[in-house]
Design a protein around this motif. Structure first.
Motif, short mmCIF file in Angstrom:
data_model
loop_
_atom_site.label_atom_id
_atom_site.label_comp_id
_atom_site.label_asym_id
_atom_site.label_seq_id
_atom_site.Cartn_x
_atom_site.Cartn_y
_atom_site.Cartn_z
N SER A 1 0.69 -1.20 -0.13
CA SER A 1 -0.04 0.02 0.04
C SER A 1 0.82 1.33 -0.16
CB SER A 1 -0.93 0.04 1.36
OG SER A 1 -1.90 -1.00 1.08
N THR A 2 0.40 2.34 -0.76
CA THR A 2 1.10 3.57 -0.72
C THR A 2 0.57 4.43 0.41
OG1 THR A 2 -0.62 4.60 -2.01
CG2 THR A 2 1.12 3.46 -3.24
N ALA A 3 1.16 5.58 0.71
CA ALA A 3 0.74 6.47 1.67
C ALA A 3 -0.75 6.80 1.28
CB ALA A 3 1.64 7.64 1.78
N PHE A 4 -1.09 7.10 0.01
CA PHE A 4 -2.24 7.61 -0.43
C PHE A 4 -3.44 6.52 -0.06
CE2 PHE A 4 -5.88 7.69 -3.33
CZ PHE A 4 -6.45 8.94 -2.83
N ASP A 5 -3.16 5.26 -0.50
CA ASP A 5 -3.87 4.13 -0.29
C ASP A 5 -4.43 4.07 1.25
OD1 ASP A 5 -3.50 3.15 -2.85
OD2 ASP A 5 -2.20 1.76 -2.33
N LEU A 6 -3.42 4.18 2.16
CA LEU A 6 -3.64 4.03 3.74
C LEU A 6 -4.63 5.32 3.96
CD1 LEU A 6 -0.09 3.13 4.94
CD2 LEU A 6 -2.18 1.78 4.52
N GLN A 7 -4.23 6.40 3.40
CA GLN A 7 -5.06 7.70 3.89
C GLN A 7 -6.71 7.50 3.24
OE1 GLN A 7 -3.03 10.85 1.74
NE2 GLN A 7 -2.01 11.19 3.47
N ALA A 8 -6.63 6.75 2.06
CA ALA A 8 -8.06 6.66 1.38
C ALA A 8 -8.83 5.52 2.43
CB ALA A 8 -8.08 6.13 -0.09
N ASN B 1 -13.31 -0.39 -12.10
CA ASN B 1 -12.98 -1.55 -12.36
C ASN B 1 -12.21 -2.32 -11.30
OD1 ASN B 1 -10.68 -0.49 -12.57
ND2 ASN B 1 -10.21 -0.96 -14.77
N LYS B 2 -12.21 -1.74 -10.11
CA LYS B 2 -11.33 -2.59 -9.04
C LYS B 2 -12.09 -2.12 -7.49
CE LYS B 2 -7.17 -2.64 -9.09
NZ LYS B 2 -5.60 -2.33 -9.33
N ILE B 3 -12.37 -3.13 -6.69
CA ILE B 3 -12.70 -2.98 -5.40
C ILE B 3 -11.89 -3.49 -4.53
CG2 ILE B 3 -15.30 -2.93 -6.15
CD1 ILE B 3 -15.47 -5.90 -5.14
N GLU B 4 -12.12 -2.69 -3.39
CA GLU B 4 -11.23 -3.18 -2.19
C GLU B 4 -12.02 -3.04 -1.01
OE1 GLU B 4 -7.28 -1.02 -0.18
OE2 GLU B 4 -7.53 -1.10 -2.18
N TYR B 5 -11.83 -4.05 -0.27
CA TYR B 5 -12.87 -4.38 1.04
C TYR B 5 -12.11 -4.98 2.22
CZ TYR B 5 -13.55 -8.52 -0.90
OH TYR B 5 -13.45 -9.95 -1.80
N THR B 6 -12.73 -4.60 3.30
CA THR B 6 -12.56 -5.27 4.65
C THR B 6 -13.06 -6.75 4.73
OG1 THR B 6 -13.85 -3.88 5.90
CG2 THR B 6 -11.76 -3.10 5.81
N THR B 7 -12.49 -7.52 5.77
CA THR B 7 -12.97 -8.59 6.24
C THR B 7 -12.69 -8.46 7.80
OG1 THR B 7 -11.09 -9.75 6.36
CG2 THR B 7 -12.23 -9.98 4.47
N SER B 8 -13.57 -9.61 8.66
CA SER B 8 -13.71 -9.17 9.86
C SER B 8 -12.34 -9.28 10.53
CB SER B 8 -14.58 -10.50 10.29
OG SER B 8 -14.07 -11.72 9.89
N SER B 9 -11.34 -9.69 9.98
CA SER B 9 -9.91 -9.74 10.37
C SER B 9 -9.37 -8.42 10.48
CB SER B 9 -9.20 -10.90 9.78
OG SER B 9 -8.88 -10.39 8.13
N GLY B 10 -9.83 -7.80 9.60
CA GLY B 10 -9.28 -6.30 9.47
C GLY B 10 -8.48 -6.07 8.15
N GLU B 11 -8.28 -7.29 7.26
CA GLU B 11 -7.45 -7.61 6.22
C GLU B 11 -8.11 -6.84 5.05
OE1 GLU B 11 -6.25 -11.53 5.28
OE2 GLU B 11 -5.65 -11.93 7.32
N TRP B 12 -7.41 -6.34 4.14
CA TRP B 12 -7.96 -5.86 2.98
C TRP B 12 -7.97 -6.65 1.78
CZ3 TRP B 12 -10.43 -1.24 2.93
CH2 TRP B 12 -10.42 -0.24 3.98
N HIS B 13 -8.99 -6.70 1.19
CA HIS B 13 -8.82 -7.52 -0.25
C HIS B 13 -9.20 -6.65 -1.47
CE1 HIS B 13 -8.70 -11.58 1.78
NE2 HIS B 13 -9.26 -11.03 2.80
N GLU B 14 -8.68 -7.27 -2.50
CA GLU B 14 -8.65 -6.36 -3.76
C GLU B 14 -8.99 -7.27 -4.91
OE1 GLU B 14 -5.35 -3.83 -6.02
OE2 GLU B 14 -5.65 -3.10 -4.05
N GLU B 15 -10.06 -6.72 -5.76
CA GLU B 15 -10.54 -7.56 -6.93
C GLU B 15 -10.51 -6.73 -7.97
OE1 GLU B 15 -14.37 -9.58 -6.44
OE2 GLU B 15 -14.01 -9.88 -4.18
N ASN B 16 -10.06 -7.13 -9.10
CA ASN B 16 -10.52 -6.60 -10.40
C ASN B 16 -11.88 -7.02 -10.70
OD1 ASN B 16 -8.18 -5.12 -10.61
ND2 ASN B 16 -7.27 -6.99 -11.28
#
Length: 135
Positions: free
Chosen positions: A2-9, A119-134
Motif C-alpha cells: 500500500s502507498t501512503a495515499f492508499d492508507l489515507q483513502a 473496475n477495482k474494488i477493495e474491501y475489509t473482512t472481519s480480520s481487518g485485512e483488505w482484499h482487492e479484486e478486479n
C-alpha cells in the motif's frame, strides 16, 4: 504493498463508516490517480436504505460534473463496521443481490459499480485485512 495515499483513502473510508447512523456502518471512497473522486456512507430514507457505494458514486458524479467517463478505471474502497462493537463486519464486499431490505438504488451495488466504469474494488473482512479484486 500500500502507498501512503492508499492508507489515507482506507482511513477515510473508516471515518465515513463512523458517520453512518446504521447498526452496520459502511463507508466508501472512490479513487483514481491518487485523488478521491467520491465519498459515501450508508443511511436510510424512510423504509429504503441508501448503500454507501451508491452514495459515493452519486458524490463522484456530482464532483465530476456528471461526466461518467471520469469514473472509468477508478477503484472503490469499502469498509464495514458493527456499530455496537466497533469491529469489522465479515465482509464489506459490495452486494451482488437485493436482500430483504429495500435498496434506494433499486439494483445491487456491484451492478451500479460496473455501470459507473469502476473496475477495482477493495474491501475489509472481519480480520481487518483488505482484499482487492478486479471486476
Amino acid at each position: 504493498m500500500s502507498t501512503a495515499f492508499d492508507l489515507q483513502a482506507q482511513a477515510r473510508a473508516i471515518e465515513l463508516a463512523n458517520l453512518s447512523p446504521c447498526g452496520i456502518q459502511h463507508g466508501v471512497v472512490i479513487t483514481k490517480h491518487e485523488k478521491i473522486l467520491g465519498e459515501g456512507f450508508n443511511y436510510t430514507i424512510g423504509e429504503a436504505g441508501v448503500h454507501a457505494e451508491i452514495d459515493a458514486i452519486h458524490d463522484a458524479l456530482k464532483r465530476c460534473g456528471g461526466d461518467k467517463k471520469k469514473l472509468w478505471g477508478a477503484r472503490l474502497i469499502s469498509v464495514g463496521i458493527r456499530k455496537k462493537t466497533g469491529k469489522f463486519v465479515q465482509t464489506a464486499r459490495p452486494c451482488e443481490h437485493l436482500g430483504p431490505r429495500k435498496n434506494a438504488a433499486g439494483a445491487p451495488c456491484m451492478k451500479k459499480i460496473r455501470e459507473a466504469g469502476i473496475n477495482k474494488i477493495e474491501y475489509t473482512t472481519s480480520s481487518g485485512e483488505w482484499h482487492e479484486e478486479n471486476i
